[in-house]
Write an enzyme that holds these catalytic residues in place. Structure first.
Site, PDB file in Angstrom:
ATOM      1  N   ASP A  33     -30.483 -17.642  18.090  1.00  0.00           N
ATOM      2  CA  ASP A  33     -29.523 -17.846  17.008  1.00  0.00           C
ATOM      3  C   ASP A  33     -30.135 -18.619  15.837  1.00  0.00           C
ATOM      4  O   ASP A  33     -31.111 -19.354  16.004  1.00  0.00           O
ATOM      5  CB  ASP A  33     -28.322 -18.654  17.499  1.00  0.00           C
ATOM      6  CG  ASP A  33     -27.339 -17.837  18.312  1.00  0.00           C
ATOM      7  OD1 ASP A  33     -27.654 -16.675  18.641  1.00  0.00           O
ATOM      8  OD2 ASP A  33     -26.253 -18.372  18.630  1.00  0.00           O
ATOM      9  N   HIS A  84     -24.752 -13.165  13.070  1.00  0.00           N
ATOM     10  CA  HIS A  84     -24.275 -14.502  13.434  1.00  0.00           C
ATOM     11  C   HIS A  84     -23.319 -15.057  12.373  1.00  0.00           C
ATOM     12  O   HIS A  84     -22.902 -16.211  12.468  1.00  0.00           O
ATOM     13  CB  HIS A  84     -25.482 -15.432  13.597  1.00  0.00           C
ATOM     14  CG  HIS A  84     -25.185 -16.703  14.341  1.00  0.00           C
ATOM     15  ND1 HIS A  84     -24.279 -16.773  15.400  1.00  0.00           N
ATOM     16  CD2 HIS A  84     -25.688 -17.969  14.203  1.00  0.00           C
ATOM     17  CE1 HIS A  84     -24.248 -18.010  15.867  1.00  0.00           C
ATOM     18  NE2 HIS A  84     -25.080 -18.765  15.154  1.00  0.00           N
ATOM     19  N   HIS A  88     -23.565 -20.748   8.655  1.00  0.00           N
ATOM     20  CA  HIS A  88     -23.232 -21.422   9.907  1.00  0.00           C
ATOM     21  C   HIS A  88     -22.130 -22.438   9.628  1.00  0.00           C
ATOM     22  O   HIS A  88     -22.366 -23.644   9.542  1.00  0.00           O
ATOM     23  CB  HIS A  88     -24.479 -22.103  10.479  1.00  0.00           C
ATOM     24  CG  HIS A  88     -24.444 -22.233  11.964  1.00  0.00           C
ATOM     25  ND1 HIS A  88     -23.653 -23.144  12.625  1.00  0.00           N
ATOM     26  CD2 HIS A  88     -25.096 -21.535  12.923  1.00  0.00           C
ATOM     27  CE1 HIS A  88     -23.827 -23.020  13.923  1.00  0.00           C
ATOM     28  NE2 HIS A  88     -24.705 -22.049  14.149  1.00  0.00           N
ATOM     29  N   HIS A 179     -32.516 -21.015  20.331  1.00  0.00           N
ATOM     30  CA  HIS A 179     -32.487 -21.052  18.867  1.00  0.00           C
ATOM     31  C   HIS A 179     -33.911 -20.962  18.322  1.00  0.00           C
ATOM     32  O   HIS A 179     -34.792 -21.695  18.782  1.00  0.00           O
ATOM     33  CB  HIS A 179     -31.821 -22.340  18.379  1.00  0.00           C
ATOM     34  CG  HIS A 179     -30.383 -22.450  18.771  1.00  0.00           C
ATOM     35  ND1 HIS A 179     -29.991 -22.841  20.032  1.00  0.00           N
ATOM     36  CD2 HIS A 179     -29.239 -22.219  18.073  1.00  0.00           C
ATOM     37  CE1 HIS A 179     -28.662 -22.831  20.096  1.00  0.00           C
ATOM     38  NE2 HIS A 179     -28.185 -22.465  18.920  1.00  0.00           N
TER      39      HIS A 179
END
Length: 222
Positions: A33, A84, A88, A179
């Site tokens: 991610d 994603h 964020h 990640h």
């Protein structure tokens, strides 16, 4: 907010094994991610190449737009791009128009870079609100969270702690979350996941599990 209860591993393991990432028991899906990141993603790509392993990268649209060459490299080296989100962000309140707009923008950027329509969506922080779920369905994206994570985003994480955390829920058919960027993590936290990666892949192979992207995972119905 009701669908966001699926963030809890015990809930989704029982009610939604597909969302939990449960797939072919002979396979482990490897996912990353928060990238792409020019400071760290290349190291993961080099290590995956050395290990002859492929993975799914859940990328942020605004970062992919900034670093398209990394997205193209991910695809050229046999990996899979997935969505994603655009940024964020912690938008956990209902955002019917905003979620569709942002997710469509992110998916469009992935499609433009990858040359194929993305299949998978993992919301930031794994929080799948009703409006995010509706936006994903509208865009033909399948939400997938994870079976096991390494908690590799903390300042105290190291390879040993990542592997110990993963072992708590690892097994054939698992989807693993790591990640490849510290964009939303502690500075430098990506080193822990990178250092754990070869041990993780070797362990999977020793158990007889193949390692690859979600496209090869045979996910169960959500």
């Amino acid at each position: 907010m009701a669908p966001a209860a699926s963030w809890l591993p015990g809930v989704r393991r029982v009610v939604s094994p597909g969302l939990d990432g449960r797939g072919d028991p002979g396979h482990v899906a490897l996912t990353f991610d928060d990238g792409p990141d020019p400071l760290s993603t290349p190291y993961f790509l080099e290590e995956l190449d050395r290990l002859e392993a492929r993975a799914t990268f859940f990328v942020l649209g605004n970062r992919l737009e900034r670093y398209p060459h990394l997205g193209r490299r991910i695809v050229a080296e046999g990996h899979e791009l997935a969505v994603h989100g655009w940024r964020h962000e912690r938008f956990w309140r209902p955002r019917p128009r905003g979620d569709v707009r942002d997710l469509a923008r992110a998916a469009g950027t992935v499609q433009r870079i990858a040359g194929t329509r993305p299949l998978w969506y993992r919301p930031p922080y794994g929080v799948l609100t009703a409006t995010r779920l509706a936006a994903a369905r509208r865009l033909g994206l399948r939400p997938v969270l994870w079976t096991a994570w390494g908690r590799d985003w903390t300042a105290k994480a190291d390879a040993e702690s990542v592997l110990l955390e993963l072992a708590r829920r690892m097994g054939g058919g698992a989807t693993v979350l790591l990640h490849d960027s510290d964009h939303a993590c502690a500075p430098g936290a990506w080193h822990s996941g990178l250092e754990a990666l070869p041990h993780l892949v070797m362990r999977c192979r020793a158990e007889g599990w193949t390692v690859g992207p979600l496209a090869e995972h045979g996910l169960r119905s959500a």
